[in-house]
Design a protein around this motif. Structure first.
Motif, PDB file in Angstrom:
ATOM      1  N   GLY A 180       0.840  -1.114   0.002  1.00  0.00           N
ATOM      2  CA  GLY A 180       0.208   0.027   0.001  1.00  0.00           C
ATOM      3  C   GLY A 180       0.734   1.352   0.184  1.00  0.00           C
ATOM      4  O   GLY A 180       0.629   2.388  -0.721  1.00  0.00           O
ATOM      5  N   ALA A 181       1.943   1.346   0.713  1.00  0.00           N
ATOM      6  CA  ALA A 181       2.840   2.424   0.695  1.00  0.00           C
ATOM      7  C   ALA A 181       3.428   2.613  -0.462  1.00  0.00           C
ATOM      8  O   ALA A 181       3.610   3.712  -0.887  1.00  0.00           O
ATOM      9  CB  ALA A 181       3.913   2.325   1.996  1.00  0.00           C
ATOM     10  N   GLU A 182       4.100   1.488  -1.122  1.00  0.00           N
ATOM     11  CA  GLU A 182       4.764   1.492  -2.307  1.00  0.00           C
ATOM     12  C   GLU A 182       3.971   2.062  -3.422  1.00  0.00           C
ATOM     13  O   GLU A 182       4.254   2.528  -4.425  1.00  0.00           O
ATOM     14  CB  GLU A 182       5.492   0.081  -2.511  1.00  0.00           C
ATOM     15  N   SER A 183       2.479   1.442  -3.417  1.00  0.00           N
ATOM     16  CA  SER A 183       1.553   2.075  -4.231  1.00  0.00           C
ATOM     17  C   SER A 183       1.737   3.512  -4.534  1.00  0.00           C
ATOM     18  O   SER A 183       1.309   3.903  -5.587  1.00  0.00           O
ATOM     19  CB  SER A 183       0.102   1.338  -4.004  1.00  0.00           C
ATOM     20  N   LYS A 184       1.631   4.328  -3.261  1.00  0.00           N
ATOM     21  CA  LYS A 184       1.370   5.663  -3.570  1.00  0.00           C
ATOM     22  C   LYS A 184       2.692   6.218  -4.525  1.00  0.00           C
ATOM     23  O   LYS A 184       2.396   7.149  -5.212  1.00  0.00           O
ATOM     24  CB  LYS A 184       1.911   6.501  -2.067  1.00  0.00           C
ATOM     25  N   VAL A 185       3.840   5.694  -4.241  1.00  0.00           N
ATOM     26  CA  VAL A 185       5.123   5.854  -5.348  1.00  0.00           C
ATOM     27  C   VAL A 185       4.369   5.999  -6.944  1.00  0.00           C
ATOM     28  O   VAL A 185       4.630   6.515  -7.704  1.00  0.00           O
ATOM     29  CB  VAL A 185       6.187   5.440  -5.062  1.00  0.00           C
ATOM     30  N   ALA A 186       3.920   4.532  -6.902  1.00  0.00           N
ATOM     31  CA  ALA A 186       3.683   4.149  -8.271  1.00  0.00           C
ATOM     32  C   ALA A 186       2.519   5.155  -8.871  1.00  0.00           C
ATOM     33  O   ALA A 186       2.300   5.353 -10.073  1.00  0.00           O
ATOM     34  CB  ALA A 186       2.818   2.930  -8.252  1.00  0.00           C
ATOM     35  N   ILE A 187       1.526   5.505  -8.005  1.00  0.00           N
ATOM     36  CA  ILE A 187       0.352   6.489  -8.586  1.00  0.00           C
ATOM     37  C   ILE A 187       1.142   7.702  -8.725  1.00  0.00           C
ATOM     38  O   ILE A 187       0.516   8.302  -9.994  1.00  0.00           O
ATOM     39  CB  ILE A 187      -0.493   6.495  -7.332  1.00  0.00           C
ATOM     40  N   ASN A 188       1.848   8.140  -7.958  1.00  0.00           N
ATOM     41  CA  ASN A 188       2.722   9.531  -8.544  1.00  0.00           C
ATOM     42  C   ASN A 188       3.231   9.485  -9.958  1.00  0.00           C
ATOM     43  O   ASN A 188       2.848  10.289 -10.679  1.00  0.00           O
ATOM     44  CB  ASN A 188       3.595  10.016  -7.429  1.00  0.00           C
ATOM     45  N   ASN A 189       3.855   8.189 -10.040  1.00  0.00           N
ATOM     46  CA  ASN A 189       4.400   8.384 -11.207  1.00  0.00           C
ATOM     47  C   ASN A 189       3.379   8.089 -12.464  1.00  0.00           C
ATOM     48  O   ASN A 189       3.797   8.668 -13.561  1.00  0.00           O
ATOM     49  CB  ASN A 189       5.278   7.055 -11.463  1.00  0.00           C
ATOM     50  N   LEU A 190       2.384   7.462 -12.257  1.00  0.00           N
ATOM     51  CA  LEU A 190       1.610   6.976 -13.194  1.00  0.00           C
ATOM     52  C   LEU A 190       0.635   8.407 -13.640  1.00  0.00           C
ATOM     53  O   LEU A 190       0.461   8.623 -14.704  1.00  0.00           O
ATOM     54  CB  LEU A 190       0.522   5.969 -12.874  1.00  0.00           C
ATOM     55  N   ARG A 191       0.460   9.018 -12.517  1.00  0.00           N
ATOM     56  CA  ARG A 191      -0.304  10.641 -12.751  1.00  0.00           C
ATOM     57  C   ARG A 191       0.490  11.316 -13.529  1.00  0.00           C
ATOM     58  O   ARG A 191       0.092  12.067 -14.383  1.00  0.00           O
ATOM     59  CB  ARG A 191      -0.488  10.958 -11.299  1.00  0.00           C
ATOM     60  N   LYS A 192       1.812  11.072 -13.371  1.00  0.00           N
ATOM     61  CA  LYS A 192       2.804  12.234 -14.086  1.00  0.00           C
ATOM     62  C   LYS A 192       2.455  11.855 -15.869  1.00  0.00           C
ATOM     63  O   LYS A 192       2.769  12.766 -16.596  1.00  0.00           O
ATOM     64  CB  LYS A 192       4.236  11.813 -13.618  1.00  0.00           C
ATOM     65  N   GLY A 252       0.118  11.057 -16.903  1.00  0.00           N
ATOM     66  CA  GLY A 252      -1.391  11.517 -17.334  1.00  0.00           C
ATOM     67  C   GLY A 252      -2.320  10.671 -17.263  1.00  0.00           C
ATOM     68  O   GLY A 252      -3.651  10.784 -17.626  1.00  0.00           O
ATOM     69  N   LEU A 253      -2.145   9.322 -16.714  1.00  0.00           N
ATOM     70  CA  LEU A 253      -3.043   8.542 -16.155  1.00  0.00           C
ATOM     71  C   LEU A 253      -4.054   8.755 -14.897  1.00  0.00           C
ATOM     72  O   LEU A 253      -3.291   9.247 -13.761  1.00  0.00           O
ATOM     73  CB  LEU A 253      -2.415   7.064 -16.017  1.00  0.00           C
ATOM     74  N   LYS A 254      -5.347   8.813 -14.926  1.00  0.00           N
ATOM     75  CA  LYS A 254      -6.260   9.100 -14.096  1.00  0.00           C
ATOM     76  C   LYS A 254      -6.479   7.647 -13.208  1.00  0.00           C
ATOM     77  O   LYS A 254      -7.350   7.024 -13.302  1.00  0.00           O
ATOM     78  CB  LYS A 254      -7.432   9.542 -14.440  1.00  0.00           C
ATOM     79  N   ILE A 255      -5.445   7.713 -12.068  1.00  0.00           N
ATOM     80  CA  ILE A 255      -5.682   6.527 -11.378  1.00  0.00           C
ATOM     81  C   ILE A 255      -5.157   6.999  -9.757  1.00  0.00           C
ATOM     82  O   ILE A 255      -4.445   7.911  -9.538  1.00  0.00           O
ATOM     83  CB  ILE A 255      -4.324   5.456 -11.640  1.00  0.00           C
TER      84      ILE A 255
END
Ligand SMILES: Cc1ncc(C[n+]2csc(CCOP(=O)(O)OP(=O)(O)O)c2C)c(N)n1
Ligand code: SF4
Ligand SMILES: [Mg+2]
Lengths: 386, 302
Positions: free
Chosen positions: A273-285, A287-290
C-alpha cells in the motif's frame, strides 16, 4: 510536545504497547516478532512497563494466558507471526467468542514449509473468520498510532472484540523510521480504562463458556457481527479524534489517495500500500487518471466504502496472499462487495508471495497492463511476467 | 480430622448434568469446601463442562471459565498474573482438568506453568479415560482396560506415572488423593491453598460409565484402587514423598495389598479378562506390574 523516536516497526510497536499500560503481556518468540517482545521485556526491566510479563512455552499458551488475564477485566497485549499465529488459531476463536479484547501485533510472514521468514500475508488472511478485527499498516507511524487506537476500539463496549495489528516482516518490522510519540499523559487522556462486558469476579460467580444450545449460540454470533459493524463506525470516529488531537491520519477503513477523478483505483494492503503511492504519483505524471485505496481493515471489511469508490472507476487489486483453489483474498472480498451493485471491472494480481519484493515499478507495470487492456481477470505478477 | 469438621457451605449447587454416581462431582464438592468462595476456576474441555450444566445456568457457585482442551494451565497462568497485578492475592486460582487434559493434550501447558512457578493449584480428576467424548483411552488408562473403539484385548500399553513427571518439576507441593477419602482430599487441598507457587493434586475418580460398573459402586471402586495398590495416596513436599493412609501401610509392608483382581473384576472394561474364560496370564501380568511399581516406590520413597 511531540517526541520523535527513530526505530524499527517492532520497537515502535513495543513502545506503543507499553504506553497503553497493559496489565498482562504473554508472548513467545518467533522471527520476525522477537524484537517486539524483547522490546517489551526491556521496558519491563527498566520499569517503564509495570504490568506482568508471562514467558509462556508456546503461542497457544500465550493466547490462552491473555484470555485468562483478559477475563479478569484487565488490559492485555501480545505479538506473534506466521506459525505462531497459526498455532494460536483455536484460541483466536476463543478470545473473540468470549468477547475479550486482547490486542495483538502480527508480523506478516511466510508459512512453511520451506522455512522462509519474509513478508507474506497468508498467515493472517487465514485467520479471517476468527472474529478478530484486522488492521494492515504501511508505516511505523501507522503501527504506533493503530496500536493505541486499537485498544480504544477493541475495548469499547460496543465492540468488545480482539484486534490484530498486522505489518509486513522486515519491510516494517526491522526497518527504522522516525515516529512521533505523544506524551504518556496525552495517551492516557485518549485511552479510557477498560470496562469489560463480563469478568471473573468472586463477588459475582458466573460460569462462562459451558454447554450452550443452538439458539443462544446463534445469538452470540449475531452480536459479534453487530459489533464488527459498530467497529466500522468507531474506526472512523477514532481516526478522526486521533487526527484532531495529534494531527496524524492514515485513513479509516480505507486510505484514499488521488481517488477523486480516478478512472482506475488500485487496492492493496500493508507495505505494498505504501509502495503504491509512489507508483500512483508516477502514473499520474504520465497523465493516467489513477488513484489508490489502501485497505486498512480486512475485518471489518470496508464493503460500502469500496462500492462507493467503484462508482466511476475500475478496480485493480494486488494480493500478497492466495486462497488456494480460488484467488487472492482481497480480490474475492472486493468483488463480493460490488456484486449486483456496480458495473466496474475488477482485476486481480497475486504478487510478492514468499517475501518477493514488490517495487513501485512492479506496481506501475501491473496498473499499465490493466489500463492498456492486456490484463486477464487474475494474474500472477512476476511469475509468468506481465 | 473428622468429616464433621468439613464446612457445611455448598458451592456445588443442585441441578448439575453429571451422571449419577459421578466421581468428579464428589471431588468438586470437597475442593470447593476446602478453598471457599475466594477462588476462580479454569476448566478445559472434559466432563466438567457438562457437569456445570447448560448456559445460562450453572451448578457452580464459584466464578468459572471454560477454556480449550489443552489450555487449562496457560489460561490459569493468565488469570493468576492479572489478579497479582490487581493486588488480589487472596484469591486462589484453580485449574481443574481431566486426565486427558492433563496427561495428554494439556501436558505442555501444565509443564510450562509449573516451570514458571505459577501460583495456582492444578487439579486433575483422573477417571483414567476420555469420558466426555464417549470413552476413549488416555495416557492414564491402565493396560488391558477396554474402551469403545477397542475391538479385543483393551489397551496394550501401561499408564504413565504422572505423579513422577510432576515431581521432576520440583514444585513446592503435589499430592495424590482419591474420592473415597474425602477428609484426606480436603486436607491436601487446604494445605495446597496455603502454599505459594505451583501445586498439583491428582484425584483418583472411578467413573461408572467409563469403567463399566454400577453407579452405586463409585466409592468402593476408589477404596479398592487404594487397597490393591492400583493407586497410591501421598504428598510431595520439598522434594520429599510421604505416603499416607493405607498407601503408607502398604509401602511399609505393614499390611498386604488386596489382589489387583479384587478391583478389576467389578469393572466391565476388564470383562474380556474373565469372559469367556479367565485370562490368568494377563491377570498375573497386571499383578506383577503393580508389584514392580511398589518395589520401585519402596526403593525411592521409603
Ligand atoms: C483440541 C481438542 N481436541 C479434542 C477435543 C474433544 N474432547 C473433548 S473432551 C475430550 C476428552 C476429555 O478427557 P478427560 O480430560 O480425561 O476428561 P473427562 O472427559 O474424562 O472428564 C476430548 C477428546 C477437544 N475439545 N479439543
Ligand atoms: S462420564 Fe464419568 S466423570 Fe463424566 S459425568 Fe459421567 S460419571 Fe462423571
Ligand atoms: Mg478422563
Amino acid at each position: 510536545m511531540n517526541n520523535v523516536m527513530i526505530d524499527t516497526g517492532n520497537y515502535i510497536a513495543a513502545k506503543a504497547a507499553v504506553m497503553t499500560q497493559p496489565d498482562v503481556v504473554a508472548a513467545y518468540p518467533i522471527t520476525p516478532q522477537t524484537t517486539l517482545v524483547e522490546g517489551i521485556a526491556k521496558y519491563h526491566e527498566t520499569g517503564e512497563f509495570k504490568g506482568e510479563y508471562i514467558c509462556v512455552e508456546s503461542e497457544h499458551s500465550a493466547m490462552a494466558a491473555c484470555i485468562g488475564a483478559s477475563a479478569t477485566g484487565v488490559r492485555t497485549f501480545t505479538g506473534t507471526s506466521s506459525h505462531g499465529l497459526l498455532l494460536m488459531h483455536e484460541m483466536l476463536h476463543w478470545a473473540a467468542l468470549a468477547r475479550l479484547p486482547v490486542i495483538m501485533c502480527n508480523i506478516n510472514r511466510v508459512v512453511g514449509p520451506g522455512w522462509n521468514i519474509w513478508a507474506d500475508e497468508n498467515d493472517s488472511i487465514s485467520q479471517r473468520d476468527t472474529g478478530w478485527i484486522q488492521f494492515y499498516c504501511s508505516s511505523n507511524q501507522e503501527i504506533f498510532d493503530t496500536i493505541i487506537q486499537s485498544f480504544k476500539l477493541g475495548e469499547h463496549e460496543k465492540v468488545s472484540l480482539p484486534v490484530m495489528i498486522n505489518y509486513n516482516a522486515f519491510i516494517l518490522s526491522h526497518t527504522s523510521m522516525p515516529v512521533h510519540i505523544p506524551t504518556q499523559k496525552e495517551i492516557n487522556d485518549f485511552l479510557p480504562k477498560r470496562k469489560p462486558l463480563w469478568n471473573l469476579d468472586i463477588n459475582n460467580p458466573i460460569t462462562f463458556g459451558n454447554i450452550i444450545l443452538p439458539p443462544e449460540y446463534e445469538k452470540v454470533r449475531k452480536e459479534m457481527q453487530e459489533s464488527q459493524e459498530n467497529a466500522k463506525k468507531l474506526i472512523k470516529e477514532i481516526s478522526k479524534e486521533w487526527k484532531n488531537k495529534f494531527g496524524r491520519y492514515h485513513g479509516d477503513l480505507l486510505e484514499l489517495y488521488e481517488c477523486e477523478d480516478a478512472e482506475y483505483i488500485l487496492l492493496s494492503m500493508g507495505a505494498i500500500g505504501a509502495e503504491s503511492k509512489v507508483a500512483i504519483n508516477n502514473l499520474r505524471k504520465k497523465g493516467l487518471k489513477i488513484g489508490l485505496a489502501r485497505v486498512r481493515t480486512f475485518r471489518p471489511f470496508p464493503k460500502e466504502e469500496i462500492l462507493k469508490i467503484s462508482k466511476n472507476s475500475d478496480l485493480i487489486v494486488i494480493d500478497r496472499n492466495i486462497s488456494i483453489g480460488m484467488e487472492g483474498a482481497l480480490f474475492s472480498e472486493i468483488k463480493a462487495s460490488l456484486y449486483g451493485k456496480s458495473d466496474s471491472k475488477v482485476y486481480g494480481f497475486i504478487s510478492g508471495l514468499g517475501g518477493k519484493d514488490v517495487t513501485f515499478q512492479d506496481i506501475e507495470k501491473m496498473c499499465e497492463k490493466v489500463i492498456n487492456g492486456k490484463a486477464n481477470d487474475l494474474e500472477w505478477y512476476g511469475l509468468e511476467g506481465v | 480430622m473428622a468429616i464433621k469438621e468439613i464446612p457445611t457451605e455448598e458451592y456445588y449447587l443442585p441441578g448439575s448434568a453429571a451422571c449419577p454416581g459421578c466421581p468428579a462431582t464428589m471431588a468438586l464438592r470437597i475442593v470447593f469446601k476446602a478453598i471457599g468462595k475466594k477462588m476462580i476456576m479454569i476448566v478445559p474441555a472434559c466432563c466438567t463442562a457438562v457437569i456445570e450444566s447448560l448456559h445460562p445456568n450453572t451448578s457452580f457457585n464459584i466464578p468459572t471459565m471454560n477454556i480449550a482442551f489443552e489450555a487449562a494451565a496457560a489460561g490459569a497462568s493468565g488469570v493468576e498474573a492479572a489478579l497479582r497485578k490487581q493486588g488480589k492475592d487472596d484469591i486462589t486460582v484453580v485449574a481443574w482438568a481431566g486426565d486427558g487434559g492433563t496427561y495428554d493434550i494439556g501436558i505442555q501447558a501444565l509443564s510450562g506453568a509449573l516451570e514458571r512457578n505459577t501460583n495456582f493449584i492444578y487439579i486433575c480428576y483422573n477417571n483414567q479415560i476420555y469420558s466426555n467424548t464417549g470413552i476413549q483411552r488416555s495416557g492414564a488408562t491402565p493396560k488391558y482396560a477396554a474402551w469403545t473403539t477397542t475391538t479385543v484385548g483393551g489397551k496394550t500399553e501401561y499408564r504413565k506415572e504422572m505423579g513422577e513427571i510432576i515431581q521432576a518439576h520440583h514444585i513446592p507441593y503435589a499430592a495424590q488423593a482419591c474420592i473415597s477419602y474425602p477428609e484426606d482430599l480436603y486436607k491436601k487441598i487446604k494445605k495446597a491453598k496455603e502454599i505459594k507457587g505451583p501445586k498439583y493434586i491428582e484425584i483418583m475418580a472411578p467413573c461408572p460409565p467409563g469403567w463399566r460398573f454400577g453407579m452405586e459402586k463409585t466409592v468402593e471402586m476408589g477404596t479398592l484402587s487404594v487397597e490393591t495398590g492400583a493407586w497410591a495416596l501421598y504428598e510431595y513436599e520439598n522434594d520429599e514423598i510421604k505416603f499416607n493412609g493405607i498407601s503408607k501401610l502398604l509401602l511399609e509392608e505393614k499390611i498386604n495389598p488386596k489382589p489387583i483382581e479384587d478391583w478389576i473384576k467389578f469393572q466391565g472394561r476388564f470383562r474380556h479378562l474373565f469372559i469367556p474364560k479367565k485370562d490368568v496370564k494377563k491377570l498375573k501380568e497386571i499383578q506383577d506390574h503393580t508389584n514392580l511399581i511398589w518395589k520401585r516406590y519402596r526403593k525411592c520413597y521409603l
